[in-house]
Design a protein around this motif. Structure first.
Motif, PDB file in Angstrom:
ATOM      1  N   ARG A  19      -5.310   0.806   4.340  1.00  0.00           N
ATOM      2  CA  ARG A  19      -5.373   0.627   2.882  1.00  0.00           C
ATOM      3  C   ARG A  19      -5.927  -0.760   2.571  1.00  0.00           C
ATOM      4  NH1 ARG A  19      -0.639   0.038   0.454  1.00  0.00           N
ATOM      5  NH2 ARG A  19       0.355  -0.768   2.332  1.00  0.00           N
ATOM      6  N   GLU A  20      -6.599  -0.871   1.448  1.00  0.00           N
ATOM      7  CA  GLU A  20      -7.298  -2.113   1.109  1.00  0.00           C
ATOM      8  C   GLU A  20      -6.375  -3.325   1.069  1.00  0.00           C
ATOM      9  OE1 GLU A  20     -10.796  -3.566  -1.956  1.00  0.00           O
ATOM     10  OE2 GLU A  20      -9.805  -1.642  -2.270  1.00  0.00           O
ATOM     11  N   HIS A  21      -5.210  -3.180   0.462  1.00  0.00           N
ATOM     12  CA  HIS A  21      -4.321  -4.326   0.300  1.00  0.00           C
ATOM     13  C   HIS A  21      -3.033  -4.157   1.125  1.00  0.00           C
ATOM     14  CE1 HIS A  21      -7.035  -5.816  -2.716  1.00  0.00           C
ATOM     15  NE2 HIS A  21      -6.942  -4.682  -3.397  1.00  0.00           N
ATOM     16  N   ALA A  22      -3.170  -3.501   2.261  1.00  0.00           N
ATOM     17  CA  ALA A  22      -2.007  -3.272   3.130  1.00  0.00           C
ATOM     18  C   ALA A  22      -1.501  -4.586   3.714  1.00  0.00           C
ATOM     19  CB  ALA A  22      -2.392  -2.310   4.255  1.00  0.00           C
ATOM     20  N   LYS A  23      -0.194  -4.623   3.969  1.00  0.00           N
ATOM     21  CA  LYS A  23       0.406  -5.813   4.588  1.00  0.00           C
ATOM     22  C   LYS A  23       0.078  -5.881   6.076  1.00  0.00           C
ATOM     23  CE  LYS A  23       4.501  -5.611   1.586  1.00  0.00           C
ATOM     24  NZ  LYS A  23       5.975  -5.353   1.595  1.00  0.00           N
ATOM     25  N   GLY A  24      -0.146  -4.719   6.682  1.00  0.00           N
ATOM     26  CA  GLY A  24      -0.383  -4.695   8.121  1.00  0.00           C
ATOM     27  C   GLY A  24      -1.242  -3.516   8.516  1.00  0.00           C
ATOM     28  N   MET A  25      -1.261  -3.221   9.809  1.00  0.00           N
ATOM     29  CA  MET A  25      -2.038  -2.111  10.354  1.00  0.00           C
ATOM     30  C   MET A  25      -1.121  -0.913  10.571  1.00  0.00           C
ATOM     31  SD  MET A  25      -4.162  -4.303  13.161  1.00  0.00           S
ATOM     32  CE  MET A  25      -2.667  -5.182  13.651  1.00  0.00           C
ATOM     33  N   VAL A  41       2.341  -2.350  10.837  1.00  0.00           N
ATOM     34  CA  VAL A  41       2.861  -3.425  11.676  1.00  0.00           C
ATOM     35  C   VAL A  41       1.939  -4.638  11.635  1.00  0.00           C
ATOM     36  CG1 VAL A  41       3.948  -1.768  13.251  1.00  0.00           C
ATOM     37  CG2 VAL A  41       1.667  -2.683  13.797  1.00  0.00           C
ATOM     38  N   ALA A  42       2.499  -5.779  11.992  1.00  0.00           N
ATOM     39  CA  ALA A  42       1.721  -7.000  12.214  1.00  0.00           C
ATOM     40  C   ALA A  42       2.006  -7.460  13.636  1.00  0.00           C
ATOM     41  CB  ALA A  42       2.119  -8.084  11.219  1.00  0.00           C
TER      42      ALA A  42
END
Length: 510
Positions: free
Chosen positions: A290-296, A369-370
């Protein structure tokens, strides 16, 4: 297209057909069942009774009971070593034709990671999925997708083993096995991609840069940044968009992009979209969907079964070595915000395999996740528990605060006046006072990490920092034979590499 994009039935229809919800747990159970069925007649599958796991109602727990956790040394010595002699059906059906040579960031000897045709197919599916996901980005320049794709990877001219297999960088194998429909867009082309000399490859790319209309670049940030800097300097332009006006998407992975962002954006003439992916030699783990995702987002339905080992003193010793029978959780058992080491079982014959990364879930509902670091790349001399994630964030904040580019850094822990200290080595060609940078990084780490703040007032007596040129770091990698797209500078120096680093700083050689 159903094999590439998941088709979701409306909830009402699914309920009417009594189709169970496609939960993360269910997707992972299906993946594990498929992997065990495929490999049950291999040597590994026979020894560890895959048939028994397949007959158990709780397949995941039974699998964990039957199969021990493996790191590279264990699975290589007991299993993979045989495949290099051409022995088939060891941990995966058939003979292994390709091996990704991976030395990570600290090991001296190359690791031979099996690459099967099934794994390559899975990777291709994920590449296509990732490409389609970027179409949905509102800020993406849609023209970029119809232009050239520059992939800065390893040499496609692979070394051949006596048993008929080929070995090289994973990116080189992927480029060599790229789909036929991708040929039109692929740059730098077969001849340049085959080059093993990294400097020669970069110079060739620079020479041809004006002939290409690049919209999409894929690679490790440090090497992509270096390539663009060389192009800008060669053609005497202000930014890369004067050469490639349609450049709109940068796909990166391997390391945290934060420390590179400031330097990278100085090379641009207009905004671009950044897409992070999580691709290891062992498999394509996830990507920013997603464009503004926090992680993968982890890919849970494409031939990788994941387990998550809490990264704590119960499961790992002081050197980051995993204990014999660690606690291992499945996707439906994890918690948001906690740090885990990743285990993978895949269609390349890796089983409960510790890849060495640590991650945390930043959005549990979406399974995003990050990457926080490596199991062996952290500093905790006195309980400061300083992760690579903390270090990357401090460097990113410092580069923004001082308006400088810091493409590389490394940290060393050592005794100091009956207590302990950290020494930072920071690469920048911009002007900055070392002591100002030291104080700022120390201050930010205190804010980011409570354990660090506590120990800085007790046993962690001092922090030192030395500013070096970017060339200093590159020269060390060159002397180590690690110059190129697949190699990353270690964020924490320990053991033999630390000895070589100290010798290099004193004498200029290793």
């Amino acid at each position: 297209m159903a094999s590439i994009i998941d088709i979701k039935l409306p909830k009402a229809i699914a309920n009417a057909l009594r189709i169970p919800p496609n939960t993360a747990k269910r997707q992972q159970q299906r993946v594990l069942k498929k992997l065990l069925k495929k490999a049950r007649f291999t040597e590994f599958g026979q020894k560890y009774h895959f048939d028994e796991a397949l007959m158990d109602k709780n397949i995941g727990k039974k699998f964990q009971q039957l199969v021990p956790v493996h790191d590279y040394n264990k699975i290589y010595e007991e299993w993979w070593k045989k495949t290099l002699d051409g022995v088939p059906d060891v941990t995966w059906p058939g003979k292994i034709k390709y091996y990704a040579l991976s030395s990570g960031t600290s090991e001296a000897a190359s690791k031979y990671i099996p690459i099967t045709k099934e794994l390559l197919r899975s990777n291709t599916i994920n590449y296509v999925r990732q490409l389609f996901s970027v179409f949905g980005y509102e800020e993406a320049n849609k023209k970029a997708f119809t232009k050239g794709f520059l992939m800065l990877g390893g040499a496609t001219d692979l070394q051949k083993g006596e048993a008929g297999w080929y070995a090289g960088d994973l990116s080189g194998i992927l480029a060599k096995k790229r789909p036929f429909w991708f040929q039109t867009f692929y740059k730098p082309g077969g001849r340049i991609a085959a080059m093993k000399d990294w400097n020669q490859k970069l110079n060739e790319i620079v020479e041809h840069a004006r002939d290409w209309d690049i919209g999409y670049i894929v690679g490790v940030p440090a090497w992509c940044q270096m390539c663009m800097e060389m192009i800008i300097e060669h053609y005497k332009v202000k930014n890369i968009h004067e050469i490639w006006p349609n450049f709109g998407v940068f796909v990166h992975g391997g390391v945290s992009f934060g420390p590179y962002k400031k330097g990278f954006e100085k090379l641009l003439g207009k905004p671009i979209v950044y897409v992070e992916n999580y691709l290891s030699s062992e498999g394509f783990i996830g990507y920013k969907m997603r464009e503004h995702a926090k992680g993968m987002q982890l890919v849970l339905n494409n031939n990788i079964f994941f387990e998550f080992v809490p990264f704590d003193d119960k499961n790992f010793d002081a050197d980051g070595v995993i204990v014999k029978n660690p606690e291992a959780l499945m996707i439906h058992e994890v918690e948001e915000g906690k740090e885990y080491a990743l285990l993978m079982s895949t269609n390349a014959g890796t089983w409960r395999y510790l890849i060495g990364d640590t991650i945390k879930f930043v959005d549990l509902e979406r399974h995003e996740v990050a990457i926080t670091g490596r199991t062996k790349h952290f500093l905790s001399l006195v309980g400061e528990h300083l992760s690579v994630d903390n270090m990357n964030m401090a460097i990113q904040l410092a580069s923004e605060h001082f308006n400088i580019s810091i493409p590389e850094f490394t940290v060393v822990g050592h005794p100091y006046e009956n207590f302990f200290a950290h020494t930072w080595y920071v690469a920048t060609n911009d002007t900055v006072h070392a002591d100002d940078l030291r104080q700022y990084i120390d201050k930010k780490l205190r804010e980011l990490n409570d354990d660090y703040a506590t120990e800085r007032d007790s046993a962690l007596k001092e922090v030192f920092l030395e500013v070096l040129t970017e060339d200093k770091f590159l020269k060390f990698m060159e002397l180590k034979g690690k110059l190129g797209s697949q190699h990353k500078f270690p964020r924490v120096m320990k053991g033999k590499m630390l000895e070589e680093w100290n010798r290099y700083l004193q004498t200029g050689s290793i």
